[in-house]
Design a protein around this motif. Structure first.
Motif, PDB file in Angstrom:
ATOM      1  N   UNK A   1       0.921  -1.238   0.025  1.00 51.05           N
ATOM      2  CA  UNK A   1      -0.061   0.067  -0.181  1.00 51.05           C
ATOM      3  C   UNK A   1       0.878   1.202   0.159  1.00 51.05           C
ATOM      4  N   UNK A   2       2.171   1.082   0.515  1.00 52.77           N
ATOM      5  CA  UNK A   2       2.750   2.492   0.615  1.00 52.77           C
ATOM      6  C   UNK A   2       3.988   2.677  -0.488  1.00 52.77           C
ATOM      7  N   UNK A   3       4.218   1.738  -1.186  1.00 48.62           N
ATOM      8  CA  UNK A   3       5.235   1.755  -2.558  1.00 48.62           C
ATOM      9  C   UNK A   3       4.640   1.260  -3.699  1.00 48.62           C
ATOM     10  N   UNK A   4       5.226   1.726  -4.797  1.00 50.50           N
ATOM     11  CA  UNK A   4       4.725   1.277  -6.153  1.00 50.50           C
ATOM     12  C   UNK A   4       5.161  -0.179  -6.512  1.00 50.50           C
ATOM     13  N   UNK A   5       4.918  -0.853  -7.467  1.00 51.58           N
ATOM     14  CA  UNK A   5       5.005  -2.234  -7.937  1.00 51.58           C
ATOM     15  C   UNK A   5       6.483  -2.157  -8.188  1.00 51.58           C
ATOM     16  N   UNK A   6       7.109  -1.043  -8.835  1.00 47.75           N
ATOM     17  CA  UNK A   6       8.637  -1.057  -9.094  1.00 47.75           C
ATOM     18  C   UNK A   6       9.315  -0.894  -7.895  1.00 47.75           C
ATOM     19  N   UNK A   7       8.827  -0.183  -6.851  1.00 48.77           N
ATOM     20  CA  UNK A   7       9.778  -0.315  -5.708  1.00 48.77           C
ATOM     21  C   UNK A   7       9.580  -1.661  -4.809  1.00 48.77           C
ATOM     22  N   UNK A   8       8.443  -2.294  -5.045  1.00 44.27           N
ATOM     23  CA  UNK A   8       8.344  -3.447  -4.614  1.00 44.27           C
ATOM     24  C   UNK A   8       9.193  -4.401  -5.017  1.00 44.27           C
ATOM     25  N   UNK A   9       9.572  -4.364  -6.260  1.00 51.16           N
ATOM     26  CA  UNK A   9      10.379  -5.373  -7.209  1.00 51.16           C
ATOM     27  C   UNK A   9      11.606  -5.296  -6.517  1.00 51.16           C
ATOM     28  N   UNK A  10      12.087  -3.850  -6.446  1.00 50.73           N
ATOM     29  CA  UNK A  10      13.251  -3.490  -5.996  1.00 50.73           C
ATOM     30  C   UNK A  10      13.608  -4.001  -4.436  1.00 50.73           C
ATOM     31  N   UNK A  11      12.504  -3.819  -3.631  1.00 52.81           N
ATOM     32  CA  UNK A  11      12.764  -4.262  -2.245  1.00 52.81           C
ATOM     33  C   UNK A  11      13.018  -5.822  -2.286  1.00 52.81           C
ATOM     34  N   UNK A  12      12.192  -6.711  -2.920  1.00 51.03           N
ATOM     35  CA  UNK A  12      12.390  -8.141  -2.916  1.00 51.03           C
ATOM     36  C   UNK A  12      13.458  -8.536  -3.341  1.00 51.03           C
ATOM     37  N   UNK A  13      14.081  -7.622  -4.245  1.00 51.12           N
ATOM     38  CA  UNK A  13      15.537  -8.069  -5.072  1.00 51.12           C
ATOM     39  C   UNK A  13      16.509  -7.755  -3.872  1.00 51.12           C
ATOM     40  N   UNK A  14      16.431  -6.785  -3.049  1.00 54.64           N
ATOM     41  CA  UNK A  14      17.232  -6.506  -1.883  1.00 54.64           C
ATOM     42  C   UNK A  14      17.204  -7.389  -0.926  1.00 54.64           C
ATOM     43  N   UNK A  15      16.040  -7.937  -0.687  1.00 61.99           N
ATOM     44  CA  UNK A  15      16.099  -8.849   0.449  1.00 61.99           C
ATOM     45  C   UNK A  15      16.745 -10.427  -0.257  1.00 61.99           C
ATOM     46  N   UNK A  16      16.708 -10.669  -1.316  1.00 63.54           N
ATOM     47  CA  UNK A  16      17.407 -11.681  -1.962  1.00 63.54           C
ATOM     48  C   UNK A  16      18.825 -11.492  -2.019  1.00 63.54           C
ATOM     49  N   UNK A  17      19.245 -10.087  -2.002  1.00 61.44           N
ATOM     50  CA  UNK A  17      20.798  -9.965  -2.199  1.00 61.44           C
ATOM     51  C   UNK A  17      21.429 -10.081  -0.687  1.00 61.44           C
ATOM     52  N   UNK A  18      20.463 -10.043   0.319  1.00 63.28           N
ATOM     53  CA  UNK A  18      21.304 -10.335   1.620  1.00 63.28           C
ATOM     54  C   UNK A  18      21.648 -11.812   1.868  1.00 63.28           C
ATOM     55  N   UNK A  19      20.871 -12.399   1.118  1.00 60.80           N
ATOM     56  CA  UNK A  19      21.246 -13.929   1.392  1.00 60.80           C
ATOM     57  C   UNK A  19      22.707 -14.258   0.938  1.00 60.80           C
ATOM     58  N   UNK A  20      23.350 -13.520   0.208  1.00 58.51           N
ATOM     59  CA  UNK A  20      24.625 -13.698  -0.057  1.00 58.51           C
ATOM     60  C   UNK A  20      25.650 -13.841   1.155  1.00 58.51           C
ATOM     61  N   UNK A  21      24.833 -13.318   2.356  1.00 56.16           N
ATOM     62  CA  UNK A  21      25.629 -13.377   3.673  1.00 56.16           C
ATOM     63  C   UNK A  21      26.004 -14.958   3.821  1.00 56.16           C
ATOM     64  N   UNK A  22      25.236 -15.971   3.331  1.00 55.51           N
ATOM     65  CA  UNK A  22      25.335 -17.157   3.532  1.00 55.51           C
ATOM     66  C   UNK A  22      26.762 -17.771   2.968  1.00 55.51           C
ATOM     67  N   UNK A  23      27.072 -17.188   1.809  1.00 56.92           N
ATOM     68  CA  UNK A  23      28.203 -17.517   0.878  1.00 56.92           C
ATOM     69  C   UNK A  23      29.397 -16.908   1.918  1.00 56.92           C
ATOM     70  N   UNK A  24      29.374 -15.617   2.603  1.00 59.83           N
ATOM     71  CA  UNK A  24      30.290 -15.083   3.287  1.00 59.83           C
ATOM     72  C   UNK A  24      30.649 -15.877   4.594  1.00 59.83           C
TER      73      UNK A  24
END
Length: 230
Positions: free
Chosen positions: A7-30
């Motif tokens: 409700x607070x951000x656009x669909x484009x920003x929602x996509x960016x947010x979910x990509x950011x959440x997946x990028x944080x999974x790189x900490x498993x490799x580190x």
């Protein structure tokens, strides 16, 4: 969180947010399975590092484990910063939202700081201070979520996500280093160690299996959303 995001951000920003959440999974490799190894080694050496009955030699062994893994997660945090920036630029090379690069750098720096601070909680679990470690994780999660909600409503921007993580990490850091004045650095870093950890013989034989598991898990699940949404 999902309701506020929708409700607070656009669909484009929602996509960016979910990509950011997946990028944080790189900490498993580190991490490379180091968190599991810390817990196992500390638990094997001592039932309770804060007990007055524990031998100095055992304190020294745990102290050396902490010194070794602190260096590991410090440099790992720096590596994570560059990995998130590189992967973020790769996934969004053809479609960069407004202020994307600034928010990506903020996310990367926060993620590097978070993995370094979070490493100390594994020591607490290993020395059987499980209640303390999970209490800190609970407080961190609550603060992170509340700050994220407030910033999302106020800014309508993806920047709310890294700011929420940063506030949670700072809170857990304050608890770790000051709460009850009995945590790791004050009790363990003062102990002298007598034996250096040999990474090839003591860590790597178990670590490579955990690393393969983390790598395959990230490739299978952590790359699907960024590829689809970017």
């Amino acid at each position: 969180s999902l309701w506020l995001i929708s409700t607070q951000i656009t669909l484009e920003k929602q996509a960016v947010l979910f990509v950011f959440q997946n990028l944080l999974q790189l900490n498993q490799l580190v991490d490379c399975g180091m968190s599991t190894i810390i817990i196992q080694k500390c638990s094997f050496i001592s039932n309770n590092i804060f007990s007055k009955k524990i031998h100095t030699r055992e304190k020294s062994s745990v102290s050396e484990i902490i010194k070794f893994t602190t260096k590991w997660f410090f440099w790992g945090g720096i590596l994570l910063v560059f990995l998130i920036i590189i992967c973020g630029l790769f996934f969004f090379q053809n479609n960069k939202p407004d202020h994307f690069f600034k928010i990506l750098i903020l996310l990367a720096l926060v993620a590097g700081f978070d993995i370094f601070v979070g490493s100390f909680l594994y020591f607490l679990e290993g020395v059987k201070n499980i209640q303390d470690s999970y209490f800190i994780r609970l407080i961190k999660s609550v603060i992170q979520s509340v700050v994220f909600w407030i910033m999302l409503v106020k800014t309508h921007s993806v920047v709310a996500y890294p700011i929420g993580i940063l506030c949670g990490s700072i809170c857990s850091c304050l608890f770790i280093f000051s709460w009850k004045k009995k945590f790791l650095l004050r009790k363990i870093f003062s102990e002298r160690f007598t034996k250096k950890i040999k990474w090839k013989t003591e860590i790597w034989p178990n670590q490579w299996k955990l690393l393969i598991t983390a790598a395959t898990g990230y490739v299978a699940y952590g790359t699907i959303v960024p590829t689809a949404l970017s």
